[in-house]
Design a protein around this motif. Structure first.
Motif, mmCIF file in Angstrom:
data_model
loop_
_atom_site.group_PDB
_atom_site.id
_atom_site.type_symbol
_atom_site.label_atom_id
_atom_site.label_comp_id
_atom_site.label_asym_id
_atom_site.label_seq_id
_atom_site.Cartn_x
_atom_site.Cartn_y
_atom_site.Cartn_z
ATOM 1 N N VAL A 123 -3.914 2.469 -2.850
ATOM 2 C CA VAL A 123 -3.343 3.816 -2.816
ATOM 3 C C VAL A 123 -4.223 4.752 -1.986
ATOM 4 O O VAL A 123 -5.412 4.905 -2.256
ATOM 5 C CB VAL A 123 -3.182 4.374 -4.243
ATOM 6 N N MET A 124 -3.607 5.394 -0.993
ATOM 7 C CA MET A 124 -4.306 6.374 -0.159
ATOM 8 C C MET A 124 -3.520 7.675 -0.163
ATOM 9 O O MET A 124 -2.290 7.665 -0.058
ATOM 10 C CB MET A 124 -4.435 5.878 1.274
ATOM 11 N N ALA A 125 -4.248 8.778 -0.251
ATOM 12 C CA ALA A 125 -3.644 10.113 -0.157
ATOM 13 C C ALA A 125 -4.425 10.905 0.877
ATOM 14 O O ALA A 125 -5.650 11.022 0.773
ATOM 15 C CB ALA A 125 -3.677 10.813 -1.509
ATOM 16 N N MET B 133 0.847 -1.179 0.000
ATOM 17 C CA MET B 133 0.000 0.000 0.000
ATOM 18 C C MET B 133 0.885 1.233 0.000
ATOM 19 O O MET B 133 1.710 1.372 0.876
ATOM 20 C CB MET B 133 -0.885 0.006 1.238
ATOM 21 N N PRO B 134 0.718 2.100 -0.945
ATOM 22 C CA PRO B 134 1.317 3.413 -0.818
ATOM 23 C C PRO B 134 0.358 4.321 -0.038
ATOM 24 O O PRO B 134 -0.817 4.427 -0.385
ATOM 25 C CB PRO B 134 1.458 3.906 -2.257
ATOM 26 N N LEU B 135 0.875 4.906 1.005
ATOM 27 C CA LEU B 135 0.114 5.867 1.802
ATOM 28 C C LEU B 135 0.860 7.189 1.732
ATOM 29 O O LEU B 135 2.028 7.258 2.130
ATOM 30 C CB LEU B 135 -0.016 5.390 3.248
ATOM 31 N N TRP B 136 0.201 8.191 1.200
ATOM 32 C CA TRP B 136 0.794 9.517 1.060
ATOM 33 C C TRP B 136 0.152 10.478 2.052
ATOM 34 O O TRP B 136 -1.072 10.608 2.092
ATOM 35 C CB TRP B 136 0.563 10.057 -0.340
ATOM 36 N N HIS B 137 0.984 11.155 2.842
ATOM 37 C CA HIS B 137 0.553 12.260 3.703
ATOM 38 C C HIS B 137 1.105 13.527 3.076
ATOM 39 O O HIS B 137 2.324 13.667 2.939
ATOM 40 C CB HIS B 137 1.121 12.119 5.115
ATOM 41 N N VAL B 138 0.221 14.429 2.692
ATOM 42 C CA VAL B 138 0.625 15.682 2.066
ATOM 43 C C VAL B 138 0.308 16.808 3.048
ATOM 44 O O VAL B 138 -0.860 17.124 3.287
ATOM 45 C CB VAL B 138 -0.109 15.905 0.727
ATOM 46 N N TYR B 139 1.348 17.374 3.646
ATOM 47 C CA TYR B 139 1.205 18.478 4.599
ATOM 48 C C TYR B 139 1.404 19.774 3.822
ATOM 49 O O TYR B 139 2.413 19.942 3.134
ATOM 50 C CB TYR B 139 2.237 18.348 5.716
#
Length: 140
Positions: free
Chosen positions: A39-41, A1-7
């Motif tokens: 995929v989670m963003a 799983m790609p987990l993206w945290h965009v701050y």
């Protein structure tokens, strides 16, 4: 799983821009065969008074934390290609819009991951291909 945290700063991204970035991220991984639902963003708005770069409040900075679980690159050349491909992916959403951007990739152990109580199937297996086709976890 790609987990993206965009701050990012408040207002840096409209809902449409968030959706476009999430779509671009998802397409990147779908092209290499990952099920899209892996995929989670997550977008996190951070006020400048809580976001510092070099000890100074940041009003135009984006920090992205990427967690890779489903696939790991071990070869240095593959790791470099991944880093460069992701830099190219985020550029239209960050630096090309005048935002300072920094990201890093963490690789989490695959055996510490579950979806709906099911351990994901082996990479590139028929079971994983079924997950991709059905776009959901199913017992295997």
């Amino acid at each position: 799983m790609p987990l993206w945290h965009v701050y990012h700063p408040p207002g840096a991204y409209s809902p449409v821009q968030k959706k476009q970035l999430a779509d671009d991220i998802t397409e990147f991984y779908a092209r290499i065969g990952l099920p899209r639902f892996y995929v989670m963003a997550l977008f996190h708005e951070v006020e400048a008074s809580s976001f510092y770069v070099g000890g100074e409040p940041a009003q135009n900075a984006v920090r992205i934390v990427i967690e890779h679980i489903a696939r790991h690159a071990t070869d240095p050349a593959a790791r470099r290609r991944t880093r460069e491909a992701l830099a190219a992916l985020v550029a239209p959403h960050t630096t090309e819009r005048g935002l300072y951007c920094e990201f890093h990739i963490d690789e989490t152990a695959q055996d510490l991951w579950m979806m709906d109580g099911i351990a994901p199937p082996p990479a590139r297996s028929e079971a994983e291909q079924r997950w991709a086709r059905e776009n959901r976890p199913v017992p295997y």
